[in-house]
Scaffold this motif. Structure first.
Motif, PDB file in Angstrom:
ATOM      1  N   MET A   1       0.841  -1.204   0.000  1.00 34.66           N
ATOM      2  CA  MET A   1       0.000   0.000   0.000  1.00 34.66           C
ATOM      3  C   MET A   1       0.871   1.247   0.000  1.00 34.66           C
ATOM      4  SD  MET A   1      -3.266  -1.204   2.327  1.00 34.66           S
ATOM      5  CE  MET A   1      -3.281   0.311   3.153  1.00 34.66           C
ATOM      6  N   LYS A   2       0.449   2.236  -0.790  1.00 37.91           N
ATOM      7  CA  LYS A   2       1.215   3.465  -0.940  1.00 37.91           C
ATOM      8  C   LYS A   2       0.790   4.514   0.082  1.00 37.91           C
ATOM      9  CE  LYS A   2       3.521   2.294  -4.718  1.00 37.91           C
ATOM     10  NZ  LYS A   2       4.988   2.216  -4.763  1.00 37.91           N
ATOM     11  N   ARG A   3       1.740   5.399   0.417  1.00 36.97           N
ATOM     12  CA  ARG A   3       1.436   6.525   1.281  1.00 36.97           C
ATOM     13  C   ARG A   3       1.084   7.741   0.424  1.00 36.97           C
ATOM     14  NH1 ARG A   3       6.592   6.817   5.196  1.00 36.97           N
ATOM     15  NH2 ARG A   3       6.940   8.475   3.665  1.00 36.97           N
ATOM     16  N   ILE A   4       0.443   8.720   1.046  1.00 34.88           N
ATOM     17  CA  ILE A   4       0.051   9.939   0.342  1.00 34.88           C
ATOM     18  C   ILE A   4       1.260  10.619  -0.276  1.00 34.88           C
ATOM     19  CG2 ILE A   4      -0.736  12.310   0.723  1.00 34.88           C
ATOM     20  CD1 ILE A   4      -2.890  11.162   2.582  1.00 34.88           C
ATOM     21  N   ASP A   5       2.342  10.786   0.480  1.00 29.21           N
ATOM     22  CA  ASP A   5       3.505  11.497  -0.053  1.00 29.21           C
ATOM     23  C   ASP A   5       4.156  10.746  -1.210  1.00 29.21           C
ATOM     24  OD1 ASP A   5       4.456   9.458   1.547  1.00 29.21           O
ATOM     25  OD2 ASP A   5       5.807  10.727   2.732  1.00 29.21           O
ATOM     26  N   GLN A   6       4.094   9.413  -1.190  1.00 35.61           N
ATOM     27  CA  GLN A   6       4.664   8.623  -2.274  1.00 35.61           C
ATOM     28  C   GLN A   6       3.860   8.792  -3.566  1.00 35.61           C
ATOM     29  OE1 GLN A   6       4.525   4.846  -0.183  1.00 35.61           O
ATOM     30  NE2 GLN A   6       6.774   4.856   0.098  1.00 35.61           N
ATOM     31  N   LEU A   7       2.546   8.787  -3.430  1.00 38.06           N
ATOM     32  CA  LEU A   7       1.695   8.972  -4.607  1.00 38.06           C
ATOM     33  C   LEU A   7       1.867  10.366  -5.204  1.00 38.06           C
ATOM     34  CD1 LEU A   7      -1.603   7.193  -3.498  1.00 38.06           C
ATOM     35  CD2 LEU A   7       0.003   6.441  -5.262  1.00 38.06           C
ATOM     36  N   LEU A   8       1.970  11.366  -4.344  1.00 39.47           N
ATOM     37  CA  LEU A   8       2.153  12.729  -4.846  1.00 39.47           C
ATOM     38  C   LEU A   8       3.489  12.875  -5.559  1.00 39.47           C
ATOM     39  CD1 LEU A   8       0.770  14.988  -1.955  1.00 39.47           C
ATOM     40  CD2 LEU A   8      -0.266  14.553  -4.194  1.00 39.47           C
ATOM     41  N   ALA A   9       4.514  12.273  -5.012  1.00 39.64           N
ATOM     42  CA  ALA A   9       5.836  12.352  -5.635  1.00 39.64           C
ATOM     43  C   ALA A   9       5.834  11.672  -6.999  1.00 39.64           C
ATOM     44  CB  ALA A   9       6.883  11.705  -4.725  1.00 39.64           C
ATOM     45  N   TYR A  10       5.158  10.541  -7.081  1.00 40.77           N
ATOM     46  CA  TYR A  10       5.085   9.815  -8.356  1.00 40.77           C
ATOM     47  C   TYR A  10       4.298  10.612  -9.385  1.00 40.77           C
ATOM     48  CZ  TYR A  10       4.000   6.184 -11.754  1.00 40.77           C
ATOM     49  OH  TYR A  10       3.877   5.465 -12.915  1.00 40.77           O
ATOM     50  N   ALA A  11       3.179  11.169  -8.960  1.00 38.45           N
ATOM     51  CA  ALA A  11       2.289  11.851  -9.895  1.00 38.45           C
ATOM     52  C   ALA A  11       2.821  13.201 -10.336  1.00 38.45           C
ATOM     53  CB  ALA A  11       0.897  12.032  -9.274  1.00 38.45           C
ATOM     54  N   ALA A  12       3.845  13.714  -9.663  1.00 36.90           N
ATOM     55  CA  ALA A  12       4.448  14.981 -10.088  1.00 36.90           C
ATOM     56  C   ALA A  12       5.140  14.838 -11.437  1.00 36.90           C
ATOM     57  CB  ALA A  12       5.433  15.471  -9.036  1.00 36.90           C
ATOM     58  N   GLN A  13       5.208  13.606 -11.968  1.00 36.88           N
ATOM     59  CA  GLN A  13       5.780  13.371 -13.301  1.00 36.88           C
ATOM     60  C   GLN A  13       4.818  13.785 -14.411  1.00 36.88           C
ATOM     61  OE1 GLN A  13       7.339   9.256 -13.668  1.00 36.88           O
ATOM     62  NE2 GLN A  13       6.778   9.074 -11.520  1.00 36.88           N
ATOM     63  N   ILE A  14       3.592  14.130 -14.077  1.00 36.91           N
ATOM     64  CA  ILE A  14       2.616  14.535 -15.090  1.00 36.91           C
ATOM     65  C   ILE A  14       3.229  15.627 -15.964  1.00 36.91           C
ATOM     66  CG2 ILE A  14       0.372  15.655 -15.463  1.00 36.91           C
ATOM     67  CD1 ILE A  14      -0.582  14.398 -12.835  1.00 36.91           C
ATOM     68  N   ASP A  15       3.089  15.481 -17.271  1.00 31.47           N
ATOM     69  CA  ASP A  15       3.623  16.458 -18.214  1.00 31.47           C
ATOM     70  C   ASP A  15       2.680  17.659 -18.282  1.00 31.47           C
ATOM     71  OD1 ASP A  15       4.992  17.795 -20.139  1.00 31.47           O
ATOM     72  OD2 ASP A  15       4.320  16.532 -21.801  1.00 31.47           O
TER      73      ASP A  15
ATOM     74  N   PRO B   1       2.512  22.043 -16.776  1.00 34.81           N
ATOM     75  CA  PRO B   1       3.160  23.109 -16.001  1.00 34.81           C
ATOM     76  C   PRO B   1       2.628  23.212 -14.581  1.00 34.81           C
ATOM     77  CG  PRO B   1       1.649  24.018 -17.630  1.00 34.81           C
ATOM     78  CD  PRO B   1       1.781  22.565 -17.928  1.00 34.81           C
ATOM     79  N   THR B   2       1.503  22.547 -14.322  1.00 35.45           N
ATOM     80  CA  THR B   2       0.910  22.543 -12.979  1.00 35.45           C
ATOM     81  C   THR B   2       0.869  21.117 -12.431  1.00 35.45           C
ATOM     82  OG1 THR B   2      -1.306  22.414 -13.969  1.00 35.45           O
ATOM     83  CG2 THR B   2      -0.467  24.611 -13.409  1.00 35.45           C
ATOM     84  N   ALA B   3       1.922  20.356 -12.685  1.00 37.40           N
ATOM     85  CA  ALA B   3       1.928  18.928 -12.337  1.00 37.40           C
ATOM     86  C   ALA B   3       1.640  18.686 -10.856  1.00 37.40           C
ATOM     87  CB  ALA B   3       3.276  18.306 -12.717  1.00 37.40           C
ATOM     88  N   GLN B   4       2.296  19.422  -9.959  1.00 38.21           N
ATOM     89  CA  GLN B   4       2.089  19.209  -8.534  1.00 38.21           C
ATOM     90  C   GLN B   4       0.651  19.506  -8.135  1.00 38.21           C
ATOM     91  OE1 GLN B   4       4.510  17.907  -6.558  1.00 38.21           O
ATOM     92  NE2 GLN B   4       2.998  17.744  -4.901  1.00 38.21           N
ATOM     93  N   LEU B   5       0.120  20.617  -8.635  1.00 38.15           N
ATOM     94  CA  LEU B   5      -1.269  20.968  -8.331  1.00 38.15           C
ATOM     95  C   LEU B   5      -2.225  19.927  -8.890  1.00 38.15           C
ATOM     96  CD1 LEU B   5      -3.470  22.900  -7.336  1.00 38.15           C
ATOM     97  CD2 LEU B   5      -3.243  24.128  -9.508  1.00 38.15           C
ATOM     98  N   ASP B   6      -1.976  19.477 -10.117  1.00 40.00           N
ATOM     99  CA  ASP B   6      -2.824  18.447 -10.721  1.00 40.00           C
ATOM    100  C   ASP B   6      -2.869  17.204  -9.835  1.00 40.00           C
ATOM    101  OD1 ASP B   6      -3.000  20.212 -12.808  1.00 40.00           O
ATOM    102  OD2 ASP B   6      -1.791  19.032 -14.203  1.00 40.00           O
ATOM    103  N   ALA B   7      -1.696  16.764  -9.384  1.00 38.80           N
ATOM    104  CA  ALA B   7      -1.609  15.560  -8.553  1.00 38.80           C
ATOM    105  C   ALA B   7      -2.375  15.754  -7.244  1.00 38.80           C
ATOM    106  CB  ALA B   7      -0.143  15.229  -8.267  1.00 38.80           C
TER     107      ALA B   7
ATOM    108  N   VAL C   1      -7.915  18.496 -16.026  1.00 36.57           N
ATOM    109  CA  VAL C   1      -8.261  18.123 -14.653  1.00 36.57           C
ATOM    110  C   VAL C   1      -9.729  18.402 -14.373  1.00 36.57           C
ATOM    111  CG1 VAL C   1      -7.853  18.659 -12.217  1.00 36.57           C
ATOM    112  CG2 VAL C   1      -5.927  18.424 -13.772  1.00 36.57           C
ATOM    113  N   ALA C   2     -10.249  19.501 -14.901  1.00 31.62           N
ATOM    114  CA  ALA C   2     -11.656  19.846 -14.649  1.00 31.62           C
ATOM    115  C   ALA C   2     -12.592  18.751 -15.138  1.00 31.62           C
ATOM    116  CB  ALA C   2     -11.999  21.171 -15.321  1.00 31.62           C
ATOM    117  N   TYR C   3     -12.292  18.156 -16.298  1.00 33.34           N
ATOM    118  CA  TYR C   3     -13.141  17.070 -16.802  1.00 33.34           C
ATOM    119  C   TYR C   3     -12.970  15.814 -15.954  1.00 33.34           C
ATOM    120  CZ  TYR C   3     -14.101  19.717 -21.100  1.00 33.34           C
ATOM    121  OH  TYR C   3     -14.528  20.652 -22.017  1.00 33.34           O
ATOM    122  N   LEU C   4     -11.761  15.559 -15.480  1.00 34.89           N
ATOM    123  CA  LEU C   4     -11.522  14.378 -14.650  1.00 34.89           C
ATOM    124  C   LEU C   4     -12.271  14.481 -13.325  1.00 34.89           C
ATOM    125  CD1 LEU C   4      -7.686  13.899 -15.215  1.00 34.89           C
ATOM    126  CD2 LEU C   4      -9.563  12.629 -16.292  1.00 34.89           C
TER     127      LEU C   4
END
Length: 279
Positions: free
Chosen positions: A1-15, A17-23, A67-70
């Protein structure tokens, strides 16, 4: 099971300009928690089901889906609105229309206001929320957009706004308004920006308007005087390089006090004019 900080760090790879906010928005949505929770409890583990849901959203965002549609939601002005793929996503620059409308009119005046091409109802609802004494009408030619705007109205419990189907002024014969506002399609049909970013997923009917992007703006400006009261205002959003052309169209149609205002990026984003009294 993943932790919140691990998931956020992984998802910051989103291509993006607002990757961190998107995650953060996607994970907070899956957990049904505010974003502040993610940093208050970064070591919290996320269930396998929640992690899978988050990764599915992450992969869709990686493919470019807005993100708005998601999330099915987007903030606009002070409101939280439902959005759907058949409507344009409300944007911060469009709030400039709301600001201008509120500045033009006496706060105590009981105005009749029209929002053309209302989409989610963002402009109409923002104005109705700020001016309880205004009677606001929002129209859209897409019936599913009208239904979405009506759903937003019910959610916000605003009783001074009505939404109905109309292709611009087609269903409004005999009506007269003190203020008409619109964020119509204004992108040229061959504009390369249509192949980039969020607009790739938004409906072309809400974006494109002829070879120079001005077809709908021309129609609205030409027809608006028949639906405006004396000294009534027309406020329009347009492209960053269209202000001069829109001002000229407004002046040719008999509007006075024509001007443009700049958005957050210092581009002339909206133009407005007043229909003078005949006296």
């Amino acid at each position: 099971m993943k932790r919140i900080d691990q998931l956020l760090a992984y998802a910051a790879q989103i291509d993006s300009p607002t990757a961190q906010l998107d995650a953060e928005l996607l994970l907070a949505f899956v957990l049904d928690k505010p974003r502040s929770y993610l940093y208050t409890w970064p070591e919290k583990t996320v269930s396998e089901q929640q992690s899978a849901a988050f990764m599915m959203l992450f992969e869709r965002r990686q493919r470019g889906e807005p993100v708005a549609y998601l999330l099915g939601r987007q903030g606009f002005w002070t409101l939280d609105l439902q959005v759907a793929e058949h409507t344009l996503i409300p944007r911060a620059d469009t709030e400039l229309l709301v600001e201008a409308a509120l500045q033009l009119a006496d706060a105590q005046s009981a105005l009749q206001v029209l929002d053309l091409g209302t989409g989610t109802g963002a402009l109409a609802l923002a104005l109705a929320s700020e001016r309880a004494q205004w009677t606001v009408t929002g129209v859209d030619r897409i019936e599913s957009a009208v239904a979405l705007a009506q759903s937003n109205q019910r959610q916000l419990q605003l009783n001074n706004v009505t939404f109905l189907p109309s292709s611009w002024f087609s269903a409004l014969a005999g009506q007269c308004y003190d203020l008409i506002i619109s964020n119509p399609p204004y992108i040229a049909d061959n504009d390369p920006h249509l192949q980039r970013g969020d607009v790739r997923f938004e409906p072309l009917s809400a974006l494109v308007s002829g070879p120079d992007g001005l077809d709908d703006l021309r129609l609205i400006i030409a027809q608006a005087p028949a639906y405006l009261s004396a000294n009534g205002w027309l406020l329009l959003e347009h492209g960053f390089d269209q202000a001069s052309a829109v001002r000229e169209l407004l002046q040719q149609a008999g509007f006075v006090d024509v001007s443009s205002r700049r958005d957050l990026s210092k581009h002339e984003r909206i133009s407005l004019g007043r229909l003078p009294s005949l006296s």
